[in-house]
Design an enzyme around this catalytic site. Structure first.
Site, short mmCIF file in Angstrom:
data_model
loop_
_atom_site.label_atom_id
_atom_site.label_comp_id
_atom_site.label_asym_id
_atom_site.label_seq_id
_atom_site.Cartn_x
_atom_site.Cartn_y
_atom_site.Cartn_z
N LEU A 112 0.87 -1.17 0.00
CA LEU A 112 0.00 0.00 0.00
C LEU A 112 0.91 1.22 0.00
CD1 LEU A 112 -2.77 -0.88 2.64
CD2 LEU A 112 -3.02 -0.82 0.16
N ASP A 113 0.55 2.24 -0.78
CA ASP A 113 1.34 3.47 -0.81
C ASP A 113 1.36 4.11 0.58
OD1 ASP A 113 1.61 3.10 -3.55
OD2 ASP A 113 -0.22 4.24 -3.96
N SER A 114 2.34 4.97 0.80
CA SER A 114 2.46 5.61 2.11
C SER A 114 1.21 6.43 2.45
CB SER A 114 3.70 6.50 2.15
OG SER A 114 3.59 7.57 1.22
N THR A 116 -1.86 5.64 1.57
CA THR A 116 -3.03 4.77 1.58
C THR A 116 -3.07 4.02 2.90
OG1 THR A 116 -2.93 4.47 -0.82
CG2 THR A 116 -4.22 2.86 0.42
N HIS A 203 -0.65 2.04 -8.70
CA HIS A 203 -1.59 3.15 -8.44
C HIS A 203 -2.90 2.98 -9.21
CE1 HIS A 203 1.65 6.26 -6.99
NE2 HIS A 203 1.57 5.18 -6.22
#
Length: 252
Positions: A112-114, A116, A203
């Protein structure tokens, strides 16, 4: 039916320090390995350590059970073991759940992105995690999104139909413009919706809404397959999953 919890014998033996992966071929040649009383000569044979009985020279192998954890990932944490600027998701795993050995360490299932938040899985079973993230298994992941622009009722239907047909999503960083698999969008109100995807392209959710001329301002993963994020967990908290809970992932 695919057994999503299975793993190779060589992986189990390596974790149990029976033999290294490099020395597996020699070990199987010089020892009698059986699975459910049937002789096995291929160290890549796939088994389920909870269901199958593994013996080595007549002795039953008592392999430790795997750990399965759920974390409610906080914002700004990165899915890495090391970071100079941010906390990593492993900083939120209590010592009681951590493992010390390289071959039996907790691993993170999917990134998961930072920016998210939400459901993140960890396990000592690498094969289990691979089965979740592999695109060929099409395990659905559901995200709660808040959008920059409000969406009218007619546009909500357009969003839903366009996503269901599979959108061409714009290029971003090293990821080129590409078509994504059909996604399901369900609106909660004019700026908030749930979206379910099955691929995990770079993404992907954010690019889907960019293709729809909108922008995601908040993103939280709330489900993987049939496993729903435990809402009693505050951001940064985690807990163990039972085998039954982990199996829900593959129930959709």
């Amino acid at each position: 039916m695919t057994d999503f919890f299975s793993e190779s014998l060589v992986s189990i033996f390596s974790q149990c320090k029976i033999c290294s992966k490099r020395g597996a071929k020699s070990f199987f040649k010089n020892n009698c390995v059986c699975v459910n009383k049937n002789p096995v000569t291929d160290f890549k044979t796939v088994v389920n350590r909870l269901r199958d009985v593994i013996t080595i020279n007549g002795e039953v192998l008592k392999a430790p059970s795997h750990l399965y954890l759920m974390l409610n990932k906080p914002i700004d944490a990165v899915c890495s073991t090391v970071s100079d600027r941010h906390k990593t998701v492993f900083d939120f795993i209590p010592r009681d759940f951590s493992t010390d050995t390289k071959n039996n360490a907790l691993k993170c299932g999917g990134r998961l992105d930072s920016d998210t938040t939400g459901l993140l899985l960890f396990s000592t079973n690498g094969a289990f995690l691979h089965n979740i993230t592999s695109p060929k298994n099409k395990i659905p992941k559901t995200y709660r999104t808040i959008l920059r622009d409000s969406v009218s009722a007619s546009d909500q239907l357009f969003y839903k139909n366009a996503a269901a047909a599979g959108l061409i999503i714009p290029a971003q960083k090293k990821s080129p413009e590409q078509k994504c698999a059909p996604a399901d969008i369900s609106f909660i109100n004019d700026r908030e919706c749930n979206i379910t995807v099955t691929e995990g392209k770079f993404h992907e959710v954010r690019r889907i809404f960019l293709a729809l001329k909108n922008e995601v301002t908040s993103l939280k993963r709330i489900a993987i397959g049939g496993l729903i994020l435990d809402e009693s967990l505050k951001e940064g908290e985690c807990r163990l999953l039972s085998q039954e809970e982990a199996e829900k992932i593959f129930s959709n």
